[in-house]
Design a protein around this motif. Structure first.
Motif, PDB file in Angstrom:
ATOM      1  N   ASN A 104       0.799  -1.215   0.000  1.00 24.54           N
ATOM      2  CA  ASN A 104       0.000   0.000   0.000  1.00 24.54           C
ATOM      3  C   ASN A 104       0.839   1.276   0.000  1.00 24.54           C
ATOM      4  OD1 ASN A 104      -2.195   1.836   2.027  1.00 24.54           O
ATOM      5  ND2 ASN A 104      -2.864   0.945   0.094  1.00 24.54           N
ATOM      6  N   LYS A 107       1.277   3.714  -4.787  1.00 24.48           N
ATOM      7  CA  LYS A 107      -0.097   3.760  -5.284  1.00 24.48           C
ATOM      8  C   LYS A 107      -0.322   2.946  -6.559  1.00 24.48           C
ATOM      9  CE  LYS A 107      -1.338   8.032  -2.926  1.00 24.48           C
ATOM     10  NZ  LYS A 107      -0.147   8.053  -2.061  1.00 24.48           N
ATOM     11  N   LEU A 110      -3.416   0.669  -7.084  1.00 23.44           N
ATOM     12  CA  LEU A 110      -4.647   1.028  -7.778  1.00 23.44           C
ATOM     13  C   LEU A 110      -4.791   0.271  -9.098  1.00 23.44           C
ATOM     14  CD1 LEU A 110      -4.566   4.879  -7.132  1.00 23.44           C
ATOM     15  CD2 LEU A 110      -6.284   3.268  -6.240  1.00 23.44           C
ATOM     16  N   THR A 120     -11.847   3.172 -10.573  1.00 21.30           N
ATOM     17  CA  THR A 120     -10.834   4.079 -10.046  1.00 21.30           C
ATOM     18  C   THR A 120     -10.724   5.299 -10.948  1.00 21.30           C
ATOM     19  OG1 THR A 120      -9.065   2.958 -11.265  1.00 21.30           O
ATOM     20  CG2 THR A 120      -9.514   2.172  -9.030  1.00 21.30           C
ATOM     21  N   THR A 123      -5.722   7.319 -14.623  1.00 24.36           N
ATOM     22  CA  THR A 123      -4.390   7.758 -14.206  1.00 24.36           C
ATOM     23  C   THR A 123      -3.374   7.558 -15.314  1.00 24.36           C
ATOM     24  OG1 THR A 123      -4.869   7.147 -11.901  1.00 24.36           O
ATOM     25  CG2 THR A 123      -2.561   7.469 -12.492  1.00 24.36           C
ATOM     26  N   THR A 159       1.786  17.593  -4.088  1.00 22.20           N
ATOM     27  CA  THR A 159       0.562  17.380  -4.865  1.00 22.20           C
ATOM     28  C   THR A 159      -0.009  18.734  -5.269  1.00 22.20           C
ATOM     29  OG1 THR A 159       0.042  15.309  -3.736  1.00 22.20           O
ATOM     30  CG2 THR A 159      -1.784  16.454  -4.789  1.00 22.20           C
ATOM     31  N   SER A 198     -14.940   9.179   3.212  1.00 21.34           N
ATOM     32  CA  SER A 198     -14.081   8.112   3.715  1.00 21.34           C
ATOM     33  C   SER A 198     -14.931   7.094   4.452  1.00 21.34           C
ATOM     34  CB  SER A 198     -13.007   8.669   4.648  1.00 21.34           C
ATOM     35  OG  SER A 198     -12.067   9.441   3.935  1.00 21.34           O
ATOM     36  N   ASP A 256     -11.239   5.827   0.594  1.00 18.07           N
ATOM     37  CA  ASP A 256     -11.570   7.189   0.201  1.00 18.07           C
ATOM     38  C   ASP A 256     -12.269   7.180  -1.154  1.00 18.07           C
ATOM     39  OD1 ASP A 256     -10.375   8.058   2.520  1.00 18.07           O
ATOM     40  OD2 ASP A 256      -8.476   8.581   1.555  1.00 18.07           O
ATOM     41  N   GLY A 268     -10.761   6.718  -4.706  1.00 22.23           N
ATOM     42  CA  GLY A 268      -9.644   7.654  -4.770  1.00 22.23           C
ATOM     43  C   GLY A 268      -8.381   6.977  -4.275  1.00 22.23           C
ATOM     44  N   GLU A 269      -8.413   6.531  -3.022  1.00 25.75           N
ATOM     45  CA  GLU A 269      -7.292   5.798  -2.450  1.00 25.75           C
ATOM     46  C   GLU A 269      -7.802   4.805  -1.416  1.00 25.75           C
ATOM     47  OE1 GLU A 269      -4.171   8.252  -0.932  1.00 25.75           O
ATOM     48  OE2 GLU A 269      -3.902   9.344  -2.801  1.00 25.75           O
ATOM     49  N   GLU A 271      -6.408   3.364   2.034  1.00 28.61           N
ATOM     50  CA  GLU A 271      -5.365   3.710   2.998  1.00 28.61           C
ATOM     51  C   GLU A 271      -5.214   2.603   4.038  1.00 28.61           C
ATOM     52  OE1 GLU A 271      -3.433   6.253   2.906  1.00 28.61           O
ATOM     53  OE2 GLU A 271      -4.412   7.878   1.822  1.00 28.61           O
TER      54      GLU A 271
END
Length: 318
Positions: A104, A107, A110, A120, A123, A159, A198, A256, A268-269, A271
Motif C-alpha cells: 500500500n 499507489k 490502484l 478508479t 491515471t 501534490t 471516507s 476514500d 480515490g485511495e 489507505e
C-alpha cells in the motif's frame, strides 16, 4: 528512547502483552485520533508504549503487537520504512499486516484494484527518467485541469493542480520524479464542491463514514477533522468489495471515495498504512479497534495475526 509503557489490568483477568503504537519523530505524542486509541487501550487493561519508528533504541521485540499509526513521514524515507517493517515483523506482530502495508505504500496498488473491477480515477503513470511533458499529456488527454502527485506520498505532499500552459506543472513533475513515480489524474470538480467520503473499516467490518475536505485546501488539520457522514448503500458496497479483495484482513482500513462529473462512485485511495480513522466521530469504532488490538495482544505468539484469504484476487502484494 521511547517513553516507558503505561500499564493496566484487563477487566476479564487475562493479561495482554505490551502494545506499541508506532508514530513518527514529529508526532511523538501521536495524532489526535491515536491519542484516543491510547486512552481506550489503557481503559481496556492493555499496557501501551508510544514508539517512534526511526528511533534505533526502541526494543521492538518487547512488544506483543506493534500498531502502525501516526507515521506521517514514511513517504520521505520509503526504503528505510520498508526495511524497518521487514525487520520488526521478524520479532513481533505488526498491524496492519506487513505485506499489506508494503503493498500500500506505492499507489500502483490502484492498478491491481482496477484490474479486479474496482472503478478508479483514470491515471497516467510517469516514471523517473522519462521525458514526459505535462503540457503534452494534458493535450493528449483533453483534461482542462489535472492533479499531479507522487505515487509514494502522504498528506498531499508534492501534490498540486496543473493546467495546460502552466509552467509550474513541469517543475512540480521534476520534483516528484526525483523521489518516485508520478501520477497525473483528471481533477474532478466534485471534490471542490463535495470533498471526499471516507469509509472506515475496523476489524473487517464497515464502521462509520466521514466527509472530508480536499487536502489541497492547504489546511491539513481541517482535512484530518472531517465531519460525520451517513454511508450510502453504494458506498458501503464498494468499500466492502475493495477490502474483500485483500489477501489478508487488515486491522483497519480507510476507503476514500469520490464521484466524477457523471456522478459515478470511484475509489480515490485505499489507505492501509497510517490513515486518520476519525475515531472522534465514532465511539463504537474506537471501542471496537481497542478490543481488536487487545485480542491480538493476548496472543503473544502471533496466533492472532490476520490469516490469508485463500483465492483472494489480488494475490500476495509485493
Amino acid at each position: 528512547m521511547s517513553p516507558p509503557a503505561s500499564t493496566g489490568r484487563s477487566r476479564d483477568g487475562s493479561d495482554p502483552g505490551p502494545v506499541y503504537l508506532v508514530t513518527s519523530a514529529d508526532q511523538p505524542e501521536l495524532g489526535t485520533d491515536d491519542r484516543l486509541l491510547h486512552q481506550a487501550l489503557l481503559a481496556a487493561g492493555v499496557p501501551v508504549t508510544v514508539a517512534v519508528w526511526t528511533d534505533p533504541d526502541v526494543p521492538w521485540h518487547d512488544a506483543a503487537v506493534c500498531v502502525i499509526r501516526s507515521v506521517w513521514d514514511y513517504h520521505l524515507h520509503p526504503e528505510r520504512f520498508i526495511r524497518w517493517l521487514s525487520q520488526v515483523s521478524t520479532v513481533t506482530t505488526v498491524l496492519n499486516p506487513p505485506r499489506l502495508v508494503a503493498w500500500n505504500t506505492h499507489k500502483r496498488y490502484l492498478i491491481g484494484l482496477a484490474a479486479a473491477g474496482i472503478p478508479t480515477v483514470e491515471t497516467v503513470w510517469i516514471t523517473p527518467g522519462s521525458n514526459a511533458d505535462v503540457r503534452q499529456l494534458l493535450d493528449d488527454t483533453g483534461w482542462e485541469q489535472a492533479l499531479l502527485k507522487p505515487a509514494v506520498s502522504a498528506s498531499a505532499w508534492l501534490t498540486g493542480k496543473v493546467r495546460p500552459g502552466d509552467a509550474e506543472g513541469q517543475r512540480l513533475l521534476g520534483r516528484i520524479l526525483r523521489h518516485c513515480d508520478a501520477m497525473l489524474q483528471p481533477y474532478l470538480a466534485t471534490v471542490d464542491r463535495d470533498g471526499e467520503v471516507s469509509v472506515i473499516v475496523i476489524d473487517g467490518a464497515v464502521s462509520h463514514g466521514v466527509r472530508r475536505k480536499s487536502a489541497l485546501t492547504g489546511d491539513i488539520e481541517v482535512t484530518r477533522h472531517g465531519s460525520p457522514h451517513e454511508i450510502t448503500p453504494a458506498e458501503r458496497s464498494l468499500a466492502e468489495r475493495i477490502v474483500g479483495l485483500l489477501p489478508e484482513q487488515p486491522l483497519y482500513a480507510r476507503v476514500d471515495l469520490l464521484r466524477d462529473d457523471a456522478d459515478r462512485l470511484l475509489l480515490g485511495e485505499l489507505e492501509l498504512v497510517e490513515p486518520v480513522l476519525y475515531l472522534r466521530h465514532a465511539r463504537r469504532a474506537l471501542d471496537g479497534l481497542a478490543t481488536a488490538v487487545r485480542r491480538h495482544a493476548c496472543h503473544r505468539t502471533g496466533a492472532s495475526a490476520p490469516t490469508p484469504r485463500p483465492g483472494a484476487p489480488l494475490g500476495a502484494p509485493a
